[in-house]
Write a protein that holds these residues in place. Sequence first.
Motif, PDB file in Angstrom:
ATOM      1  N   MET A   1     -25.854  42.618  17.808  1.00 59.42           N
ATOM      2  CA  MET A   1     -25.790  43.046  17.103  1.00 59.42           C
ATOM      3  C   MET A   1     -24.677  44.235  16.974  1.00 59.42           C
ATOM      4  O   MET A   1     -24.085  44.702  16.144  1.00 59.42           O
ATOM      5  N   GLN A   2     -25.407  45.083  18.019  1.00 58.16           N
ATOM      6  CA  GLN A   2     -24.360  46.287  18.164  1.00 58.16           C
ATOM      7  C   GLN A   2     -23.379  45.223  18.650  1.00 58.16           C
ATOM      8  O   GLN A   2     -21.899  46.176  18.605  1.00 58.16           O
ATOM      9  N   VAL A   3     -22.959  44.383  19.309  1.00 59.27           N
ATOM     10  CA  VAL A   3     -21.801  44.618  20.168  1.00 59.27           C
ATOM     11  C   VAL A   3     -20.687  43.588  18.885  1.00 59.27           C
ATOM     12  O   VAL A   3     -19.170  43.772  18.586  1.00 59.27           O
ATOM     13  N   ALA A   4     -21.605  42.806  17.914  1.00 62.23           N
ATOM     14  CA  ALA A   4     -21.082  41.936  16.840  1.00 62.23           C
ATOM     15  C   ALA A   4     -20.550  43.126  16.287  1.00 62.23           C
ATOM     16  O   ALA A   4     -19.061  43.515  15.189  1.00 62.23           O
ATOM     17  N   ASP A   5     -20.823  45.123  15.937  1.00 61.01           N
ATOM     18  CA  ASP A   5     -20.155  45.730  15.034  1.00 61.01           C
ATOM     19  C   ASP A   5     -18.713  46.378  15.600  1.00 61.01           C
ATOM     20  O   ASP A   5     -18.079  46.250  15.326  1.00 61.01           O
ATOM     21  N   GLN A   6     -19.254  46.468  17.565  1.00 69.59           N
ATOM     22  CA  GLN A   6     -17.891  46.658  18.104  1.00 69.59           C
ATOM     23  C   GLN A   6     -16.610  45.741  18.054  1.00 69.59           C
ATOM     24  O   GLN A   6     -16.021  46.481  17.731  1.00 69.59           O
ATOM     25  N   ILE A   7     -17.196  44.666  18.012  1.00 72.78           N
ATOM     26  CA  ILE A   7     -15.573  43.794  17.350  1.00 72.78           C
ATOM     27  C   ILE A   7     -15.178  43.562  16.284  1.00 72.78           C
ATOM     28  O   ILE A   7     -14.049  44.437  16.058  1.00 72.78           O
ATOM     29  N   LYS A   8     -16.224  44.189  15.091  1.00 70.31           N
ATOM     30  CA  LYS A   8     -15.422  44.038  13.364  1.00 70.31           C
ATOM     31  C   LYS A   8     -14.875  46.218  13.675  1.00 70.31           C
ATOM     32  O   LYS A   8     -13.707  45.417  13.601  1.00 70.31           O
ATOM     33  N   ASP A   9     -15.661  46.784  14.455  1.00 69.74           N
ATOM     34  CA  ASP A   9     -14.447  48.018  14.872  1.00 69.74           C
ATOM     35  C   ASP A   9     -13.438  47.455  15.381  1.00 69.74           C
ATOM     36  O   ASP A   9     -12.265  47.960  14.675  1.00 69.74           O
ATOM     37  N   TRP A  10     -13.113  47.198  16.216  1.00 68.95           N
ATOM     38  CA  TRP A  10     -11.951  47.295  16.937  1.00 68.95           C
ATOM     39  C   TRP A  10     -10.822  45.778  16.666  1.00 68.95           C
ATOM     40  O   TRP A  10      -9.847  46.598  16.393  1.00 68.95           O
ATOM     41  N   VAL A  11     -11.249  45.329  15.181  1.00 70.25           N
ATOM     42  CA  VAL A  11     -10.846  43.914  14.807  1.00 70.25           C
ATOM     43  C   VAL A  11      -9.263  44.903  13.727  1.00 70.25           C
ATOM     44  O   VAL A  11      -8.904  45.188  13.124  1.00 70.25           O
ATOM     45  N   VAL A  12     -10.481  45.933  12.924  1.00 71.88           N
ATOM     46  CA  VAL A  12     -10.371  46.431  11.653  1.00 71.88           C
ATOM     47  C   VAL A  12      -9.179  47.833  12.458  1.00 71.88           C
ATOM     48  O   VAL A  12      -8.398  48.288  12.324  1.00 71.88           O
ATOM     49  N   GLU A  13      -9.237  48.395  13.403  1.00 77.11           N
ATOM     50  CA  GLU A  13      -8.682  49.115  14.347  1.00 77.11           C
ATOM     51  C   GLU A  13      -7.228  49.163  15.401  1.00 77.11           C
ATOM     52  O   GLU A  13      -6.543  49.406  14.908  1.00 77.11           O
ATOM     53  N   GLN A  14      -7.168  47.183  15.254  1.00 81.81           N
ATOM     54  CA  GLN A  14      -6.281  46.357  15.385  1.00 81.81           C
ATOM     55  C   GLN A  14      -5.564  46.237  14.335  1.00 81.81           C
ATOM     56  O   GLN A  14      -4.501  45.453  14.333  1.00 81.81           O
ATOM     57  N   GLY A  15      -5.844  45.818  13.430  1.00 78.50           N
ATOM     58  CA  GLY A  15      -4.983  45.663  11.940  1.00 78.50           C
ATOM     59  C   GLY A  15      -5.183  44.624  12.144  1.00 78.50           C
ATOM     60  O   GLY A  15      -3.576  43.734  11.396  1.00 78.50           O
ATOM     61  N   LEU A  16      -5.921  43.869  11.967  1.00 79.67           N
ATOM     62  CA  LEU A  16      -5.922  42.125  12.276  1.00 79.67           C
ATOM     63  C   LEU A  16      -6.741  41.367  10.347  1.00 79.67           C
ATOM     64  O   LEU A  16      -7.430  42.522   9.861  1.00 79.67           O
ATOM     65  N   ARG A  17      -5.426  40.572  10.556  1.00 81.76           N
ATOM     66  CA  ARG A  17      -6.058  39.899   9.417  1.00 81.76           C
ATOM     67  C   ARG A  17      -6.792  39.050   9.579  1.00 81.76           C
ATOM     68  O   ARG A  17      -6.627  38.516  10.484  1.00 81.76           O
ATOM     69  N   MET A  18      -7.166  37.958   7.846  1.00 82.41           N
ATOM     70  CA  MET A  18      -6.846  36.805   8.047  1.00 82.41           C
ATOM     71  C   MET A  18      -6.236  35.559   8.625  1.00 82.41           C
ATOM     72  O   MET A  18      -4.783  35.873   8.669  1.00 82.41           O
ATOM     73  N   GLY A  19      -6.812  35.727   9.439  1.00 84.02           N
ATOM     74  CA  GLY A  19      -5.853  34.061  10.329  1.00 84.02           C
ATOM     75  C   GLY A  19      -5.461  34.193  11.874  1.00 84.02           C
ATOM     76  O   GLY A  19      -4.774  33.629  11.971  1.00 84.02           O
ATOM     77  N   ASP A  20      -5.569  35.777  11.727  1.00 82.45           N
ATOM     78  CA  ASP A  20      -5.283  36.483  13.186  1.00 82.45           C
ATOM     79  C   ASP A  20      -5.889  35.994  14.186  1.00 82.45           C
ATOM     80  O   ASP A  20      -7.918  36.148  14.000  1.00 82.45           O
ATOM     81  N   ARG A  21      -5.729  35.837  15.207  1.00 80.77           N
ATOM     82  CA  ARG A  21      -6.313  34.977  17.018  1.00 80.77           C
ATOM     83  C   ARG A  21      -7.037  35.943  17.391  1.00 80.77           C
ATOM     84  O   ARG A  21      -6.322  36.995  17.455  1.00 80.77           O
ATOM     85  N   LEU A  22      -8.123  36.071  17.412  1.00 83.83           N
ATOM     86  CA  LEU A  22      -9.253  36.722  18.444  1.00 83.83           C
ATOM     87  C   LEU A  22      -8.910  36.603  20.103  1.00 83.83           C
ATOM     88  O   LEU A  22      -8.432  35.350  20.286  1.00 83.83           O
ATOM     89  N   PRO A  23      -9.489  37.579  21.208  1.00 85.12           N
ATOM     90  CA  PRO A  23      -9.247  37.576  22.014  1.00 85.12           C
ATOM     91  C   PRO A  23      -9.954  36.937  22.684  1.00 85.12           C
ATOM     92  O   PRO A  23     -10.842  35.889  22.080  1.00 85.12           O
ATOM     93  N   GLY A  24      -9.842  35.761  24.157  1.00 88.32           N
ATOM     94  CA  GLY A  24     -10.350  34.810  24.219  1.00 88.32           C
ATOM     95  C   GLY A  24     -11.724  35.557  24.532  1.00 88.32           C
ATOM     96  O   GLY A  24     -11.477  36.402  25.027  1.00 88.32           O
ATOM     97  N   GLU A  25     -12.285  34.365  25.459  1.00 91.46           N
ATOM     98  CA  GLU A  25     -13.938  34.604  25.841  1.00 91.46           C
ATOM     99  C   GLU A  25     -13.821  36.178  26.888  1.00 91.46           C
ATOM    100  O   GLU A  25     -13.966  37.131  27.071  1.00 91.46           O
ATOM    101  N   ALA A  26     -13.313  35.451  28.334  1.00 88.07           N
ATOM    102  CA  ALA A  26     -13.116  36.558  29.702  1.00 88.07           C
ATOM    103  C   ALA A  26     -12.431  37.533  28.854  1.00 88.07           C
ATOM    104  O   ALA A  26     -13.107  38.891  29.382  1.00 88.07           O
ATOM    105  N   GLU A  27     -11.194  37.763  28.106  1.00 93.78           N
ATOM    106  CA  GLU A  27     -10.749  39.049  27.880  1.00 93.78           C
ATOM    107  C   GLU A  27     -11.813  40.218  26.923  1.00 93.78           C
ATOM    108  O   GLU A  27     -12.806  40.753  26.959  1.00 93.78           O
TER     109      GLU A  27
END
Length: 237
Positions: free
Chosen positions: A1-27
Amino acid sequence: MQVADQIKDWVVEQGLRMGDRLPGEAEMIARFGMSKGTIREAMRILEAQGLVKTRTGPGGGSFVHEVSGERARALLGNYFYFRDLTLKDIYQLRRLLEPELAASLAGRLDAAQLAALDQVIATYAMPSRSPEEEREQQVQSLRFHQHLAEYAENELLGFIIGFMAQILSDLTVYRRLYEPVNHELWARGRAYHVELVAALRAGDGPRARQVMGDHMATAEALMEGQEELMLKRFLSA
């Protein structure tokens, strides 16, 4: 859950929008310093929440996804599913919020939006002749309020009012509050809707607020009467 929250925060910081690709698993593993299993579980959590969508095949991967209003209302409805919500609980909010929404929409709706409201009213132009028709008419009358909620400039206000209309519609069906047929509920509700659309079309905010306030007070009293009749039927069965 904590990592999921971190990923959400990162998405907001990067200004990603609906449809934008997320980094692959290794990244993701390198960026967040977590194991493959933890990253995968975090992504499953985000997918379950509707914030991530995964596609397979060529061009596949994980993408930012936007939670629809319908899904958000369904999830919130699940939260209240096992709680004993009463009509009084629901109307306490409706009496406060819906008159203000009505006032804010006066003179602001275009011809297509006003026509859509007229079309909903036309679905209950005549009194019902059976409990089945009564159920459908009550659901349609609440759809009228959901349309108003969709037109709100304040998205939070619109969401709350739309959710109230949806949860009341569900409650009406599973508690069978459409039995017995109540022509007074139909007649007064429809009359308020017609009068409200006239005020909205005329751009009369104070009148729209007054009509909706009267509508909510009347609807609460009549719906509580329906609930009392159903309870008496249950106890005498």
